[in-house]
Scaffold this motif. Structure first.
Motif, PDB file in Angstrom:
ATOM      1  N   SER A 128       4.512   2.685   8.917  1.00  0.00           N
ATOM      2  CA  SER A 128       5.323   1.496   8.609  1.00  0.00           C
ATOM      3  C   SER A 128       5.410   0.522   9.773  1.00  0.00           C
ATOM      4  N   CYS A 129       4.959   0.921  10.975  1.00  0.00           N
ATOM      5  CA  CYS A 129       5.062   0.020  12.130  1.00  0.00           C
ATOM      6  C   CYS A 129       3.793  -0.789  12.347  1.00  0.00           C
ATOM      7  N   LEU A 130       2.742  -0.526  11.546  1.00  0.00           N
ATOM      8  CA  LEU A 130       1.481  -1.232  11.739  1.00  0.00           C
ATOM      9  C   LEU A 130       1.476  -2.529  10.945  1.00  0.00           C
ATOM     10  N   PRO A 131       1.083  -3.635  11.548  1.00  0.00           N
ATOM     11  CA  PRO A 131       1.146  -4.928  10.853  1.00  0.00           C
ATOM     12  C   PRO A 131       0.206  -5.023   9.657  1.00  0.00           C
ATOM     13  N   GLU A 132      -0.894  -4.259   9.659  1.00  0.00           N
ATOM     14  CA  GLU A 132      -1.844  -4.337   8.549  1.00  0.00           C
ATOM     15  C   GLU A 132      -1.442  -3.503   7.338  1.00  0.00           C
ATOM     16  N   VAL A 133      -0.326  -2.762   7.442  1.00  0.00           N
ATOM     17  CA  VAL A 133       0.129  -1.898   6.344  1.00  0.00           C
ATOM     18  C   VAL A 133       1.360  -2.534   5.698  1.00  0.00           C
ATOM     19  N   ASP A 134       1.194  -3.039   4.467  1.00  0.00           N
ATOM     20  CA  ASP A 134       2.325  -3.601   3.724  1.00  0.00           C
ATOM     21  C   ASP A 134       3.136  -2.459   3.106  1.00  0.00           C
ATOM     22  N   CYS A 135       4.437  -2.457   3.360  1.00  0.00           N
ATOM     23  CA  CYS A 135       5.309  -1.363   2.908  1.00  0.00           C
ATOM     24  C   CYS A 135       6.516  -1.905   2.151  1.00  0.00           C
ATOM     25  N   ASP A 136       6.955  -1.128   1.178  1.00  0.00           N
ATOM     26  CA  ASP A 136       8.255  -1.330   0.544  1.00  0.00           C
ATOM     27  C   ASP A 136       9.159  -0.170   0.936  1.00  0.00           C
ATOM     28  N   PHE A 137      10.454  -0.406   0.868  1.00  0.00           N
ATOM     29  CA  PHE A 137      11.425   0.642   1.158  1.00  0.00           C
ATOM     30  C   PHE A 137      12.396   0.730  -0.010  1.00  0.00           C
ATOM     31  N   TYR A 138      12.471   1.910  -0.641  1.00  0.00           N
ATOM     32  CA  TYR A 138      13.279   2.115  -1.834  1.00  0.00           C
ATOM     33  C   TYR A 138      14.496   2.966  -1.490  1.00  0.00           C
ATOM     34  N   ALA A 139      15.685   2.439  -1.760  1.00  0.00           N
ATOM     35  CA  ALA A 139      16.915   3.206  -1.563  1.00  0.00           C
ATOM     36  C   ALA A 139      17.158   4.059  -2.803  1.00  0.00           C
ATOM     37  N   VAL A 140      17.156   5.385  -2.616  1.00  0.00           N
ATOM     38  CA  VAL A 140      17.354   6.318  -3.726  1.00  0.00           C
ATOM     39  C   VAL A 140      18.577   7.183  -3.428  1.00  0.00           C
ATOM     40  N   SER A 141      18.987   7.975  -4.397  1.00  0.00           N
ATOM     41  CA  SER A 141      20.189   8.802  -4.238  1.00  0.00           C
ATOM     42  C   SER A 141      19.902   9.989  -3.320  1.00  0.00           C
ATOM     43  N   ARG A 142      20.961  10.540  -2.758  1.00  0.00           N
ATOM     44  CA  ARG A 142      20.818  11.732  -1.925  1.00  0.00           C
ATOM     45  C   ARG A 142      20.398  12.936  -2.758  1.00  0.00           C
ATOM     46  N   TYR A 143      20.767  12.969  -4.032  1.00  0.00           N
ATOM     47  CA  TYR A 143      20.293  14.051  -4.888  1.00  0.00           C
ATOM     48  C   TYR A 143      18.772  14.125  -4.866  1.00  0.00           C
ATOM     49  N   ALA A 173       0.831  -1.209   0.000  1.00  0.00           N
ATOM     50  CA  ALA A 173       0.000   0.000   0.000  1.00  0.00           C
ATOM     51  C   ALA A 173       0.859   1.250   0.000  1.00  0.00           C
ATOM     52  N   LEU A 174       2.068   1.164   0.578  1.00  0.00           N
ATOM     53  CA  LEU A 174       2.960   2.314   0.696  1.00  0.00           C
ATOM     54  C   LEU A 174       4.365   1.919   0.275  1.00  0.00           C
ATOM     55  N   GLY A 175       5.058   2.862  -0.343  1.00  0.00           N
ATOM     56  CA  GLY A 175       6.463   2.684  -0.677  1.00  0.00           C
ATOM     57  C   GLY A 175       7.257   3.881  -0.190  1.00  0.00           C
ATOM     58  N   PHE A 176       8.103   3.685   0.820  1.00  0.00           N
ATOM     59  CA  PHE A 176       8.870   4.777   1.424  1.00  0.00           C
ATOM     60  C   PHE A 176      10.255   4.862   0.775  1.00  0.00           C
ATOM     61  N   TYR A 193      20.387   3.811   6.479  1.00  0.00           N
ATOM     62  CA  TYR A 193      19.495   4.633   5.659  1.00  0.00           C
ATOM     63  C   TYR A 193      18.666   5.591   6.518  1.00  0.00           C
ATOM     64  N   TYR A 194      18.464   6.765   5.948  1.00  0.00           N
ATOM     65  CA  TYR A 194      17.711   7.858   6.588  1.00  0.00           C
ATOM     66  C   TYR A 194      16.395   8.040   5.833  1.00  0.00           C
ATOM     67  N   ASN A 195      15.355   8.408   6.544  1.00  0.00           N
ATOM     68  CA  ASN A 195      14.026   8.564   5.944  1.00  0.00           C
ATOM     69  C   ASN A 195      13.915   9.887   5.190  1.00  0.00           C
ATOM     70  N   SER A 196      13.575   9.834   3.900  1.00  0.00           N
ATOM     71  CA  SER A 196      13.372  11.064   3.133  1.00  0.00           C
ATOM     72  C   SER A 196      11.932  11.556   3.233  1.00  0.00           C
ATOM     73  N   MET A 197      11.032  10.739   3.737  1.00  0.00           N
ATOM     74  CA  MET A 197       9.595  11.013   3.891  1.00  0.00           C
ATOM     75  C   MET A 197       8.824  10.940   2.576  1.00  0.00           C
ATOM     76  N   THR A 198       9.491  10.854   1.434  1.00  0.00           N
ATOM     77  CA  THR A 198       8.777  10.703   0.162  1.00  0.00           C
ATOM     78  C   THR A 198       8.134   9.314   0.135  1.00  0.00           C
ATOM     79  N   THR A 199       6.837   9.283  -0.168  1.00  0.00           N
ATOM     80  CA  THR A 199       6.074   8.040  -0.082  1.00  0.00           C
ATOM     81  C   THR A 199       5.189   7.868  -1.305  1.00  0.00           C
ATOM     82  N   TRP A 200       5.208   6.668  -1.874  1.00  0.00           N
ATOM     83  CA  TRP A 200       4.283   6.283  -2.939  1.00  0.00           C
ATOM     84  C   TRP A 200       3.085   5.599  -2.291  1.00  0.00           C
ATOM     85  N   ILE A 201       1.884   6.013  -2.682  1.00  0.00           N
ATOM     86  CA  ILE A 201       0.657   5.561  -2.022  1.00  0.00           C
ATOM     87  C   ILE A 201      -0.288   4.973  -3.060  1.00  0.00           C
TER      88      ILE A 201
END
Length: 585
Positions: free
Chosen positions: A530-545, A409-412, A452-460
Motif C-alpha cells: 500500500s505504500c508504493l505509488p504504482e499500486v492503487d489501493c482501496d481500504f474497506y472498513a468492515v466489522s470486527r466480527y 489492484a488491491l482492496g485492504f 483502524y487496524y489492519n486485518s490483512m484480508t485483501t482483495w486482489i
C-alpha cells in the motif's frame, strides 16, 4: 474427546467411563473397563492412544508418546528396596545413560518413524534457497543499511490518523443492492478464489511449541472441535452452495481454495488434508508450497544493544546479572562474526520464514496460479486472508464493491481498532494514506492515533497485480517464461522495505542442557504494497466480527462471549452437518 470416541467404538458396553486425573493436557487419564475386557484394554489402549497422538502431533504439543499402565492400591506407602550391585539383574540405569532403544532412535530417526534430519546444505538445496538474495540481505545488514533501528521511519515523518470521510470506504453504507448483485454475478461466473495463508507455526498461539496453527482444533462448533482450515473450507462451501449454478452434473462455480504452506508446515498440512479427506470440500483445492525461506544471521552488536535499550530497567542487583549475560552474548556475536550465517544448530533452527509478502509471489513461482488459470480461465479475483482471521469469507457485497472499481489492484480490509490491537494500522504517512507496520513507526505512541487496524484480508485483481509486477497473464501461462516471472518478482521485491527482527533460538547441549541465542532474520510484509505509488489501493472498513484475528489462546474467551463464534457459525457449512441444516438458495 477423540480418544473417548474411539474407545467407545472399540469396546462398546465394556467401556464403563473416563476420568481426568491430571491436567487437561492429557497427563493422567483414567479409562474404566469391565473386569473381563481389562486385559484386552491394556493392550489395545496403547495402539489407540499412539495412533491418535501421531495424527494430532502436528497440531498439538506432545511431550512424549502415551503410556498405558495398570495400577493398584499401595497398602505399604512409600518404601524402598535394597539393590545388590553385584547382581546384574538388579542393576538400575545410570542417570544420563542412554538405553539401546534411545541410541537406535538417535541414529535412525525418532519414535514416530521420522527419518534423521537432512544437513543444512541439503535442506537449502531441496527448498530452492536463493543464495543471491541472501548475500544481498547479508551485505545490507552488515553495512547497516537494514537493521532494527532502520526498521523505523525517520523521526521527522508525519504520522496522522486518516480522514474517515475520505480515506476509507464504510462498507455498511457503500454496499448497495446493485453492488451486492454485482458480487453475486461474479460468484455465479466463478471469477473469485480464496487464498488462506498457512505458512506459519503460530508460535504465539502454541507458546513456542512449534505446532502448525492451521490444523489446530481450537474451537467447538456444531458439536465438534474444528481446526482453522476446516472452518475456512466450510465458509467457502457455504458460499459455493448459496450461489450455485449447475453445469450439467458438475457445479462450475465452486470456489477454488488455495492453502499456502512453507518448509515448516507443508508436510503437516498435506498429511492432515489426506487424513481428513480434505473435509469433503467439493471445489478445487490447491496447496501452494512456499519457495522462499531465509537463513538466520548472527546479530550485529549494534542491533543487540539497540534491542536491550528498549528493555525496562531492573533493580541494581538484577540489572548487574542481566548486564553480565548481555556482555557474554556480545562477545559470542563478535566471536562468531557479526552478520555471518547462523549454522551452529540443527538445520530447522537455522532457517526462518521471510514474511507473508512472498505468499502471493509464490503462487506465481511454484505454478499454482498458472494451474488455477488453466483450470478456470475466467478467474479474475483473489481474496487473501490470514489463517487466524476466521470471520473472513467471500462476501458478495465486498466482492461487488471491489469488482466495481476499475482502477484499484488491491482492496485492504481494516477494522475499528481497540487498545489491545498492536502492530500498526491505517494512517496518513506524510500525507499519503497507507497501511503502516508497528515496527516502522518512528515513535511507539504513534500507534494510539489510529482509528483502524489492519486485518490483512485483501482483495486482489489478478491481471492488475501481474501488470504491477511487469507481467501479463500470457507470461504466466507460458512455462517457458518461468525465468522472466522469477526475475520480475525479484526486481519488484527490492522496492519494498526489508525489516529485521531478532529471534531467540534454542540449542541443545547434551541430554539435559540447552542454551538460548539471539539470531537476526529478515522479512517483507504484504501490507507494504500500500505504500508504493504504482499500486492503487482501496481500504474497506468492515466489522470486527469479520476482521478480528486470533493470535493468542487468551483471546478465545472474549471471542466466544462477544458473539464472534456465533457469527462464525452462520458462515459455515461443515461436511458432517445434517442435510436439513445446509444452505438453500
Amino acid at each position: 474427546e477423540t480418544l473417548i470416541q474411539r474407545v467407545c467404538q472399540q469396546f462398546q458396553d465394556d467401556f464403563l467411563g473416563f476420568w481426568m486425573l491430571g491436567g487437561a493436557s492429557g497427563g493422567g487419564m483414567g479409562f474404566m473397563f469391565t473386569q473381563e475386557s481389562k486385559p484386552r484394554a491394556l493392550e489395545q489402549m496403547t495402539e489407540i492412544m499412539l495412533q491418535t497422538k501421531q495424527e494430532l502431533q502436528d497440531a498439538l504439543p506432545f511431550a512424549m508418546d502415551p503410556v498405558v499402565y495398570d495400577f493398584e492400591i499401595n497398602q505399604l506407602g512409600t518404601q524402598a528396596e535394597l539393590v545388590n550391585p553385584d547382581n546384574e539383574a538388579e542393576q538400575v540405569p545410570i542417570l544420563g545413560q542412554k538405553s539401546t532403544t534411545e541410541e537406535t532412535i538417535h541414529k535412525n530417526g525418532d519414535s514416530n518413524g521420522h527419518a534423521r534430519e537432512q544437513t543444512l546444505d541439503q535442506l537449502l538445496e531441496d527448498l530452492g534457497f536463493d543464495t543471491t538474495d541472501h548475500v544481498k540481505v547479508q551485505e545490507d545488514y552488515r553495512s547497516g543499511i537494514i537493521g532494527l533501528s532502520q526498521n523505523r521511519l525517520p523521526l521527522e515523518t508525519q504520522i496522522q490518523d486518516i480522514d474517515v470521510a475520505q480515506d476509507v470506504i464504510r462498507t455498511d453504507a457503500a454496499v448497495t443492492p446493485e453492488i451486492y448483485q454485482r458480487g453475486v454475478t461474479e460468484l455465479e461466473k466463478g471469477t473469485v478464489a480464496v487464498v488462506s495463508l498457512a505458512a506459519g507455526v503460530g508460535s504465539r498461539w502454541s507458546g513456542g511449541a512449534g505446532c502448525v496453527k492451521a490444523i489446530h482444533p481450537f474451537c467447538k462448533l456444531q458439536g465438534r472441535h474444528r481446526s482453522f482450515l476446516e472452518i475456512h473450507l466450510a465458509k467457502s462451501r457455504r458460499v459455493s452452495q448459496q450461489f450455485a449454478t449447475d453445469n450439467g452434473d458438475k457445479k462450475s462455480n465452486d470456489i477454488p481454495h488455495v492453502i499456502t504452506t512453507s518448509f515448516m508446515t507443508h508436510d503437516a498440512v498435506e498429511r492432515y488434508l489426506e487424513r481428513v479427506q480434505q473435509h469433503g470440500y467439493a471445489g478445487p483445492l490447491y496447496i501452494s508450497q512456499g519457495k522462499s525461506m531465509g537463513l538466520r544471521l548472527i546479530p550485529t552488536a549494534a542491533d543487540l544493544q539497540f534491542s536491550w535499550q528498549q528493555q525496562s530497567q531492573l533493580d541494581d542487583q538484577a540489572q548487574k546479572v542481566r548486564a553480565s549475560g548481555q556482555q557474554a552474548l556480545l562477545e559470542w556475536a563478535q566471536t562468531m562474526g557479526e552478520a555471518a550465517d547462523y549454522r551452529d544448530n540443527v538445520p530447522l533452527q537455522c532457517l526462518h520464514p521471510v514474511g507473508h509478502w512472498y505468499e502471493i509471489p509464490n503462487l506465481l513461482l511454484n505454478g499454482t496460479l498458472r494451474q488455477m488459470l488453466q483450470d478456470r480461465p475466467q478467474l479474475q479475483y483473489l481474496m487473501l486472508h490470514n489463517i487466524d482471521t476466521v470471520g473472513a469469507n467471500v462476501d458478495p457485497g465486498l466482492l461487488g464493491l471491489f469488482a466495481s472499481n476499475d482502477s484499484s489492484a488491491l482492496g485492504f480490509e481494516v477494522i475499528p481498532r481497540r487498545i489491545e490491537d498492536v502492530g500498526g494500522g491505517l494512517a496518513r504517512v506524510n500525507g499519503e494514506t497507507r497501511l503502516v507496520e508497528g515496527m516502522a513507526l518512528p515513535r511507539p505512541e504513534d500507534e494510539f492515533k489510529f482509528t483502524y487496524y489492519n486485518s490483512m484480508t485483501t482483495w486482489i485483481d489478478i491481471d492488475k497485480l501481474l501488470k504491477i509486477f511487469g507481467l501479463s497473464r500470457s507470461d504466466l501461462l507460458n512455462s517457458a517464461l518461468d525465468d522472466k516471472v522469477a526475475q520480475a518478482i525479484h526486481e519488484f521485491s527490492e522496492k519494498l522495505p526489508t525489516y529485521v527482527a531478532l529471534k531467540e533460538v534454542k540449542k541443545r547441549l547434551g541430554d539435559c542442557h540447552e542454551d538460548v541465542f539471539p539470531t537476526a532474520q529478515f522479512e517483507k510484509l504484504w501490507s507494504d504494497m500500500s505504500c508504493l505509488p504504482e499500486v492503487d489501493c482501496d481500504f474497506y472498513a468492515v466489522s470486527r466480527y469479520r476482521g478480528s484475528q486470533l493470535k493468542d489462546v487468551s483471546q478465545l474467551d472474549g471471542w466466544l462471549r462477544d458473539g464472534s463464534a456465533d457469527y462464525l457459525e452462520t458462515l459455515c457449512v461443515f461436511d458432517d452437518m445434517k442435510p436439513e441444516n445446509k444452505v438453500k438458495r
